[in-house]
Design a protein around this motif. Structure first.
Motif, PDB file in Angstrom:
ATOM      1  N   VAL A   1      -5.814  -1.679  -1.836  1.00  0.00           N
ATOM      2  CA  VAL A   1      -5.050  -2.777  -2.433  1.00  0.00           C
ATOM      3  C   VAL A   1      -5.888  -4.046  -2.437  1.00  0.00           C
ATOM      4  O   VAL A   1      -5.929  -4.769  -3.438  1.00  0.00           O
ATOM      5  N   ARG A   2      -6.589  -4.316  -1.370  1.00  0.00           N
ATOM      6  CA  ARG A   2      -7.456  -5.505  -1.313  1.00  0.00           C
ATOM      7  C   ARG A   2      -8.534  -5.433  -2.384  1.00  0.00           C
ATOM      8  O   ARG A   2      -8.871  -6.438  -3.008  1.00  0.00           O
TER       9      ARG A   2
ATOM     10  N   ALA B   1       0.828  -1.207   0.000  1.00  0.00           N
ATOM     11  CA  ALA B   1       0.000   0.000   0.000  1.00  0.00           C
ATOM     12  C   ALA B   1       0.864   1.260   0.000  1.00  0.00           C
ATOM     13  O   ALA B   1       0.522   2.246  -0.656  1.00  0.00           O
TER      14      ALA B   1
ATOM     15  N   SER C   1      -4.451   3.063   0.602  1.00  0.00           N
ATOM     16  CA  SER C   1      -4.723   2.309   1.825  1.00  0.00           C
ATOM     17  C   SER C   1      -4.651   0.805   1.561  1.00  0.00           C
ATOM     18  O   SER C   1      -4.691   0.358   0.410  1.00  0.00           O
ATOM     19  N   GLU C   2      -4.569   0.040   2.635  1.00  0.00           N
ATOM     20  CA  GLU C   2      -4.574  -1.418   2.502  1.00  0.00           C
ATOM     21  C   GLU C   2      -5.892  -1.901   1.913  1.00  0.00           C
ATOM     22  O   GLU C   2      -5.912  -2.857   1.144  1.00  0.00           O
ATOM     23  N   TRP C   3      -6.984  -1.229   2.252  1.00  0.00           N
ATOM     24  CA  TRP C   3      -8.294  -1.612   1.715  1.00  0.00           C
ATOM     25  C   TRP C   3      -8.345  -1.398   0.207  1.00  0.00           C
ATOM     26  O   TRP C   3      -8.943  -2.187  -0.519  1.00  0.00           O
TER      27      TRP C   3
ATOM     28  N   ARG D   1      -1.723 -14.048   4.757  1.00  0.00           N
ATOM     29  CA  ARG D   1      -1.145 -12.789   4.258  1.00  0.00           C
ATOM     30  C   ARG D   1      -1.216 -12.772   2.740  1.00  0.00           C
ATOM     31  O   ARG D   1      -0.962 -13.789   2.097  1.00  0.00           O
TER      32      ARG D   1
END
Length: 59
Positions: free
Chosen positions: A12-13, A2, A8-10, A30
């Motif tokens: 990327v998800r 990210a 944000s990590e969200w 992970r």
């Protein structure tokens, strides 16, 4: 990852879960993304034209 994409990590998800999105493998809880997959994804997105926004007329 990210941090490298400056999001944000969200986000990327979301890219990973999208059809035809960023390739990743979930191992031991992970998400792992290979460097070549990241480069390929970024290059595939670089030449997309931005959608034009329609302006509304003032009433």
């Amino acid at each position: 990852m990210a941090e490298r994409l400056r999001c944000s990590e969200w986000a990327v998800r979301t890219l990973v879960m999208a059809p035809g999105g960023l390739r990743a493998a979930k191992i031991a809880g992970r998400w792992l993304i290979e460097e070549e997959d990241l480069v390929a994804y970024v290059e595939s997105q670089a030449n997309r034209a931005k959608p034009r926004q329609r302006r509304r007329r003032a009433l």
